[in-house]
Design a protein around this motif. Structure first.
Motif, PDB file in Angstrom:
ATOM      1  N   TYR A 194      -4.414   8.687   0.339  1.00 53.80           N
ATOM      2  CA  TYR A 194      -4.778  10.049   0.741  1.00 53.80           C
ATOM      3  C   TYR A 194      -5.409  10.750  -0.452  1.00 53.80           C
ATOM      4  O   TYR A 194      -4.737  11.009  -1.455  1.00 53.80           O
ATOM      5  N   SER A 195      -6.723  11.057  -0.352  1.00 49.12           N
ATOM      6  CA  SER A 195      -7.433  11.737  -1.431  1.00 49.12           C
ATOM      7  C   SER A 195      -7.217  10.964  -2.733  1.00 49.12           C
ATOM      8  O   SER A 195      -7.581   9.792  -2.824  1.00 49.12           O
ATOM      9  N   THR A 196      -6.617  11.600  -3.713  1.00 50.08           N
ATOM     10  CA  THR A 196      -6.413  10.954  -5.015  1.00 50.08           C
ATOM     11  C   THR A 196      -5.101  10.188  -5.111  1.00 50.08           C
ATOM     12  O   THR A 196      -4.801   9.602  -6.163  1.00 50.08           O
ATOM     13  N   SER A 242      -2.596  15.916  -4.447  1.00 56.60           N
ATOM     14  CA  SER A 242      -3.474  15.328  -3.422  1.00 56.60           C
ATOM     15  C   SER A 242      -3.568  16.205  -2.178  1.00 56.60           C
ATOM     16  O   SER A 242      -4.504  16.070  -1.389  1.00 56.60           O
ATOM     17  N   GLY A 243      -2.572  17.072  -1.973  1.00 55.57           N
ATOM     18  CA  GLY A 243      -2.532  17.908  -0.783  1.00 55.57           C
ATOM     19  C   GLY A 243      -1.726  17.335   0.356  1.00 55.57           C
ATOM     20  O   GLY A 243      -1.444  18.027   1.340  1.00 55.57           O
ATOM     21  N   GLY A 281       0.798  -1.205   0.000  1.00 53.43           N
ATOM     22  CA  GLY A 281       0.000   0.000   0.000  1.00 53.43           C
ATOM     23  C   GLY A 281       0.837   1.264   0.000  1.00 53.43           C
ATOM     24  O   GLY A 281       1.850   1.335   0.702  1.00 53.43           O
ATOM     25  N   PHE A 282       0.418   2.239  -0.807  1.00 54.09           N
ATOM     26  CA  PHE A 282       0.944   3.598  -0.723  1.00 54.09           C
ATOM     27  C   PHE A 282      -0.021   4.373   0.177  1.00 54.09           C
ATOM     28  O   PHE A 282      -1.089   4.812  -0.266  1.00 54.09           O
ATOM     29  N   TYR A 283       0.331   4.497   1.460  1.00 52.67           N
ATOM     30  CA  TYR A 283      -0.563   5.025   2.470  1.00 52.67           C
ATOM     31  C   TYR A 283      -0.001   6.318   3.061  1.00 52.67           C
ATOM     32  O   TYR A 283       1.077   6.793   2.692  1.00 52.67           O
ATOM     33  N   HIS A 284      -0.733   6.839   4.049  1.00 53.48           N
ATOM     34  CA  HIS A 284      -0.281   8.015   4.792  1.00 53.48           C
ATOM     35  C   HIS A 284      -0.527   7.764   6.270  1.00 53.48           C
ATOM     36  O   HIS A 284      -1.236   6.812   6.666  1.00 53.48           O
ATOM     37  N   GLY A 285       0.037   8.651   7.116  1.00 53.35           N
ATOM     38  CA  GLY A 285      -0.174   8.508   8.561  1.00 53.35           C
ATOM     39  C   GLY A 285       0.324   7.176   9.070  1.00 53.35           C
ATOM     40  O   GLY A 285       1.359   6.677   8.635  1.00 53.35           O
ATOM     41  N   ASN A 286      -0.427   6.583   9.985  1.00 52.04           N
ATOM     42  CA  ASN A 286      -0.082   5.262  10.512  1.00 52.04           C
ATOM     43  C   ASN A 286      -1.053   4.248   9.933  1.00 52.04           C
ATOM     44  O   ASN A 286      -2.133   4.011  10.470  1.00 52.04           O
TER      45      ASN A 286
END
Length: 527
Positions: free
Chosen positions: A171-173, A224-225, A161-166
């Motif tokens: 994230y968004s797009t 995506s921001g 996965g290309f994720y964010h946070g924990n």
């Protein structure tokens, strides 16, 4: 590492070199999956943060941890466990709590252009993941979180996965959850961000042979921001009883350390029998005992550890350097005693080779090679044997200090002899190489008026024996235009780094035709 591309042009550094084609088969671009397919997102919320990592400061732009230390639930002073819990177990990092995340506290650098690498264990047979954390911000809690996951319960990994946070999903797009076309067994993982800060790349060398077998990218970080919420810290995430090893930021573990049969550079030999009688000694006495007019040693510090006092009665072969009552001590076998210690040996100049004899110990030793405050390379040696043995090391990127310790923290040991490179050895100084840009390469300590012949290889760093020592290039290698040293023994070469070399590892080595001595070998990965 070779990048995973169907075809790339390998153009030598010299202008006008003939292009070659290197076919590198690979698998890329995984199969998109809906977020609901990720079983770890159904496992409950992440653990509450237990700490905030440091934000900013004057820290290094690279870092390295091989986790080669005694088992402990404390990851050490270089890590802050911001979520969950990890431990050091069997010289690897082991996840204890689902959705754990930790941040390395000694490195701080903008996320654009940076990379995190680690070795992924492939033996887990349960729901697990290991993740590279890039651009963590302690205020927003955001980061780039790229994970490799086992959902099947069989050995190996089937999703990523290309994720964010924990473990926060796409994230968004940007990003998302994906499946490998076929499961992978583990391997060396590299996650990097391009210099613009917009594209994240996952590369996996599944068989540790130097070629990335799987590559996928996630562009659109800026639109995506997420990029506006990122910081400058880096770390690791884990789920389930996952093991990983050899974590590094921006090539912080440096180039490979090679154990060589003998020093190829001019050197001074320090036999502790020649330093003086058993009893207290000094750095000055050790330096003066070196052959060839003395050893170029800046300092020797022996740091007490908790193993306890030992007796010099295993693999003795003459007097050895040890620690006793806080001072340097020459210890006689078989009845001499000494306090356990770790060692730091500072050198007068940048070196690329050293030899270290170890007594009263059977097993491997850890050697950390430093250039100032930057860790160049860390290496667990082959085993020191039942009789006195000196191991010789080549460190292509150069070092001026070596730290030595027994990795499990259970052994007593002493130093019967040292082999120290002497000042004035031919030095090849190669900067970081960037595809599409010009590189200025300097040579120093050459024979005035003599030609410096040198070559490069994309196949490896040898070594290959010659009549004058070891050539640290693997065949095939290509000779670059020779340069002639000026009156001061220096020369400079300027060349264009072709775009086709992006991501490739290149080895360089040279020879001074006046002194008949090889330079230091150099290894660089083209950015």
């Amino acid at each position: 590492m070779k990048p995973c591309l169907v075809s790339i042009a390998l153009l030598g550094l010299a202008a006008g070199a003939a292009a070659q084609q290197d076919q590198v088969p690979c698998t890329s671009n995984g199969i998109p999956l809906p977020p609901s397919a990720d079983l770890t997102l159904q496992a409950g919320a992440a653990p509450a943060p237990s700490a905030l990592a440091f934000g900013g400061g004057t820290r290094a732009a690279s870092a390295c941890d091989d986790f080669n230390r005694p088992n402990s639930t404390n990851m050490g002073p270089d890590w802050t466990e911001v979520d969950g819990d990890f431990e050091v177990l069997n010289n690897m990092v082991h996840t204890l709590v689902n959705m754990s995340r930790m941040i390395h506290t000694s490195a701080w650098v903008p996320y654009a252009g940076s990379s995190v690498e680690f070795d992924l264990d492939g033996t887990s047979t349960s729901l697990v993941y290991a993740a590279a954390v890039l651009g963590y911000d302690p205020v927003t809690g955001e980061d780039i979180f790229v994970k490799i996951q086992n959902q099947s319960g069989l050995p190996g990994y089937d999703t990523y996965g290309f994720y964010h946070g924990n473990n926060g999903g796409g994230y968004s797009t940007w990003g998302g959850f994906r499946a490998f076309p076929s499961p992978i067994p583990g391997g060396h993982v590299r996650v990097s961000v391009d210099p613009t800060g917009d594209v994240v790349t996952l590369e996996i060398d599944t068989d540790f042979n130097g070629t990335y077998d799987f590559v996928d990218t996630a562009p659109g970080l800026i639109t995506s921001g997420l990029s506006s919420l990122l910081g400058s810290e880096y770390g690791y995430g884990g789920f389930g009883p996952e093991f990983s090893d050899n974590w590094e930021l921006n090539d912080g573990c440096g180039g490979a350390v090679v154990e060589i049969p003998w020093l190829t550079k001019p050197h001074s030999f320090v036999d502790m029998d020649a330093v003086g009688p058993a009893g207290p000694t000094s750095v000055a006495a050790i330096k003066a005992a070196g052959t060839g007019g003395g050893a170029a040693i800046r300092g020797i510090t022996l740091i007490p550890n908790l193993v306890g006092q030992g007796g010099y009665n295993t693999n003795p072969n003459g007097r050895a350097l040890g620690l006793l009552n806080g001072g340097l001590e020459l210890v006689d076998p078989p009845t001499g005693v000494f306090d356990s210690f770790d060692a730091s040996i500072g050198l007068n100049q940048l070196c690329t080779e050293i030899g270290v004899g170890i007594g009263d110990w059977i097993g491997s030793m850890t050697f950390e090679f430093w250039n100032g405050n930057n860790l160049v390379a860390s290496h667990d040696s082959s085993s020191y044997s039942s009789s006195l043995q000196t191991i010789f090391f080549s460190v292509p990127d150069g070092f001026d200090r070596v730290e030595i310790y027994e990795p499990l923290g259970v052994g007593n040991w002493v130093i019967p002899e040292l082999w120290i490179e002497t000042p004035g050895a031919t030095f090849l100084d190669v900067p970081d190489l960037v595809a599409g840009q010009t590189a200025v390469i300097h040579m120093s300590n050459l024979t005035p008026g003599a030609r410096f012949r040198w070559a490069y290889s994309l196949a490896g760093g040898g070594p290959a024996p010659t009549a004058f020592g070891f050539l640290y290039l693997s065949s095939p290698y290509n000779e670059l235009p020779a340069v002639t040293a000026g009156a001061g023994g220096t020369a400079t070469y300027t060349g264009y780094v072709p775009l086709g070399l992006f991501g490739r590892t290149i080895w360089l080595h040279g020879f001074d035709t006046g002194s008949f001595l090889f330079s230091n070998p150099v290894v660089r990965t083209v950015g």
